[in-house]
Design an enzyme around this catalytic site. Structure first.
Site, PDB file in Angstrom:
ATOM      1  N   GLU A 124      56.427  40.307  44.117  1.00 18.08           N
ATOM      2  CA  GLU A 124      57.858  40.034  44.291  1.00 18.08           C
ATOM      3  C   GLU A 124      58.207  38.646  43.733  1.00 18.08           C
ATOM      4  O   GLU A 124      59.255  38.456  43.112  1.00 18.08           O
ATOM      5  CB  GLU A 124      58.244  40.070  45.784  1.00 18.08           C
ATOM      6  CG  GLU A 124      57.997  41.405  46.476  1.00 18.08           C
ATOM      7  CD  GLU A 124      56.623  41.484  47.138  1.00 18.08           C
ATOM      8  OE1 GLU A 124      55.632  41.062  46.507  1.00 18.08           O
ATOM      9  OE2 GLU A 124      56.535  41.983  48.269  1.00 18.08           O
TER      10      GLU A 124
ATOM     11  N   CYS B  70      55.381  41.145  52.492  1.00 17.14           N
ATOM     12  CA  CYS B  70      54.635  40.512  53.595  1.00 17.14           C
ATOM     13  C   CYS B  70      55.538  39.567  54.380  1.00 17.14           C
ATOM     14  O   CYS B  70      56.519  39.033  53.862  1.00 17.14           O
ATOM     15  CB  CYS B  70      53.422  39.768  53.051  1.00 17.14           C
ATOM     16  SG  CYS B  70      53.852  38.375  52.009  1.00 17.14           S
TER      17      CYS B  70
ATOM     18  N   TRP C  23      18.279  58.434  30.123  1.00 19.40           N
ATOM     19  CA  TRP C  23      19.725  58.627  29.987  1.00 19.40           C
ATOM     20  C   TRP C  23      20.084  60.101  29.878  1.00 19.40           C
ATOM     21  O   TRP C  23      19.422  60.867  29.180  1.00 19.40           O
ATOM     22  CB  TRP C  23      20.268  57.866  28.780  1.00 19.40           C
ATOM     23  CG  TRP C  23      20.202  56.386  28.980  1.00 19.40           C
ATOM     24  CD1 TRP C  23      19.396  55.503  28.317  1.00 19.40           C
ATOM     25  CD2 TRP C  23      20.938  55.612  29.924  1.00 19.40           C
ATOM     26  NE1 TRP C  23      19.594  54.233  28.792  1.00 19.40           N
ATOM     27  CE2 TRP C  23      20.534  54.266  29.775  1.00 19.40           C
ATOM     28  CE3 TRP C  23      21.906  55.915  30.890  1.00 19.40           C
ATOM     29  CZ2 TRP C  23      21.054  53.239  30.551  1.00 19.40           C
ATOM     30  CZ3 TRP C  23      22.426  54.893  31.657  1.00 19.40           C
ATOM     31  CH2 TRP C  23      22.001  53.577  31.489  1.00 19.40           C
TER      32      TRP C  23
ATOM     33  N   LEU D 248      22.996  46.518  37.333  1.00 19.83           N
ATOM     34  CA  LEU D 248      24.148  46.785  38.220  1.00 19.83           C
ATOM     35  C   LEU D 248      25.300  45.798  38.000  1.00 19.83           C
ATOM     36  O   LEU D 248      26.044  45.515  38.930  1.00 19.83           O
ATOM     37  CB  LEU D 248      23.727  46.794  39.701  1.00 19.83           C
ATOM     38  CG  LEU D 248      22.631  47.791  40.087  1.00 19.83           C
ATOM     39  CD1 LEU D 248      22.331  47.696  41.584  1.00 19.83           C
ATOM     40  CD2 LEU D 248      23.023  49.224  39.739  1.00 19.83           C
TER      41      LEU D 248
END
Ligand SMILES: NC(=O)c1ccc[n+]([C@@H]2O[C@H](COP(=O)([O-])OP(=O)(O)OC[C@H]3O[C@@H](n4cnc5c(N)ncnc54)[C@H](OP(=O)(O)O)[C@@H]3O)[C@@H](O)[C@H]2O)c1
Length: 376
Positions: free
Chosen positions: A56, A81, A181, A215
């Site tokens: 906003e 909020c 893979w 990861l």
């Protein structure tokens, strides 16, 4: 996309703006906002990054003639909020600028807001229209809603299977460490994009031992997720990529290394309890690795999720292997599964998990079928 009215048309645009914050704003929600004057969008904004201005505020900043705000309608996919967080309340801004009408997608599940934003604006004479595209708005912030309502992260399961239903070939004892893979490079790029969108990625012990994954996010741009590894008996080699300190790793274990001792020298814990992250860095074998003790008694998955919740982790991708995925599937602890089926036949190996749910999407990624399934 067909829109039934102006409010929906503009709310769709808010969602398009909001999604641009994915991977950048968590644990805040993704929020987009715009201002309309005489059926023209006069400014747009979205929440770009955690701790920075709300949508906003960015929309209001974009209006060059601030006089128009007194006649404009503000659209936003999540209730404004009312509390002081890292930034001042958005309701204050709306009232201060005299914006007369606010159209909202969904109430905020955060107990600090939870309807207070709508009430406060209404009580101060603002015309509030809530619930526009409410389901779409909730779906966009499914991570944020799940964390607040169910007090756990949104759980995405991800794996790749061969055409005949295996996630890995049978490997001889001396087989090299590294993944076999199943999918193409394009699918792997997509997985890196997914990692950049979530806060954590979790794998089981054997996956680290056999595949030695990093990861992290390499084939896409974005933040690395927290790496979460299950290592009940501290079997993992400290040379594993997950302990390379390139990003943070959290290990769920039954034992915690004593101060100054290596993981291998750890003593069994006298009582295994879910506890806060160990605050003492001298207890950790390497800088960015932390250990959390849990009891491996059949509620391990719930304990892991509870701890991730307490770490403000709103989403986790579980990337295998079969044992780990099945342990979450069996308990119904998943929200979404992303399953690739590649063209190869393995004939033997590690059996793929089976899953049933509502198929939301399916598409071809090069030579692999990708199915996205939601838990009923
Ligand atoms: N194709 C794919 O998408 C994909 C992805 C990842 C892995 N993989 C393949 O999958 C294979 C590994 O799968 P896996 O099923 O053998 O092993 P895994 O799921 O990686 O690890 C299983 C081990 O982790 C611990 N563990 C995991 N979840 C647990 C839970 N909820 N409660 C207690 N302990 C838990 C246990 O260790 P302890 O035995 O020490 O208690 C368990 O034996 C590898 O061959 C890898 O290449 C394929």
């Amino acid at each position: 996309m067909a829109c039934h009215n102006y409010n929906e048309k503009y709310m769709h645009r808010c969602l398009e703006l909001a999604i641009q914050g994915i991977g950048q704003v968590a644990p805040n929600p993704m929020v987009g906002s715009l201002l309309v004057y005489e059926d023209l969008i006069i400014a747009e904004g979205y929440h770009r990054s955690y701790g920075e201005a709300h949508a906003e505020v960015n929309a209001v900043r974009g209006v060059s003639n601030k006089e128009l705000l007194r006649y404009a309608t503000l659209y936003v996919n999540l209730e404004p909020c009312t509390h002081h967080g890292k930034t001042p309340p958005c309701t204050d801004l709306i009232l201060e600028k005299g914006i007369p009408r606010v159209v909202i997608g969904t109430p905020d599940p955060n107990p600090l807001v939870a309807g207070n934003g709508i009430r406060l604006l209404s009580e101060n004479g603002v015309e509030v229209i809530p619930g526009v595209l409410e389901n779409e708005c909730k779906d966009l912030n499914k991570r944020f809603f799940t964390w607040h309502i169910h007090k756990r992260p949104w759980i995405i399961l991800k794996w790749a299977r061969s055409a005949d239903g295996y996630i890995d070939l049978e490997r001889p004892a001396n087989a090299p460490i590294g993944p076999n893979w199943i999918t193409s490079q394009t699918a792997r790029i997509l997985v890196h994009k997914w990692r950049a969108e979530e806060q954590a990625v979790l794998v089981g012990t054997n996956t680290v031992l056999k595949d030695n994954p990093r990861l992290n996010v390499r084939d896409w741009s974005g933040k690395d997720p927290l790496r979460v590894v299950i290592d009940r008996n501290l079997k993992l080699r400290s040379s594993s990529h997950v302990f390379d300190n390139s990003s943070e790793t959290l290990v769920f274990t039954e034992r915690i290394p004593a101060p100054g001792k290596t993981a291998e020298a750890a003593k069994p814990a006298k009582e295994a309890i879910v506890q806060e992250m160990n605050p003492d860095p001298s207890n950790m074998p390497s800088g960015k690795t932390r250990y959390a003790e849990i009891i491996f008694d059949g509620t391990a998955e719930l304990q892991m999720l509870k701890l991730l919740y307490r770490e403000n982790i709103q989403s986790v991708i579980i990337e295998g292997g079969a044992f780990t995925l099945n342990s979450f599937i069996e308990k119904g602890l998943w929200d979404e599964a992303r399953v690739f089926t590649g063209p190869a036949y393995f004939r033997n190996g590690v059996r793929s998990p089976e899953i049933t749910g509502n198929r939301k999407e399916s598409m071809m990624i090069d030579n692999s079928l990708l199915e996205i399934i939601y838990n009923r």
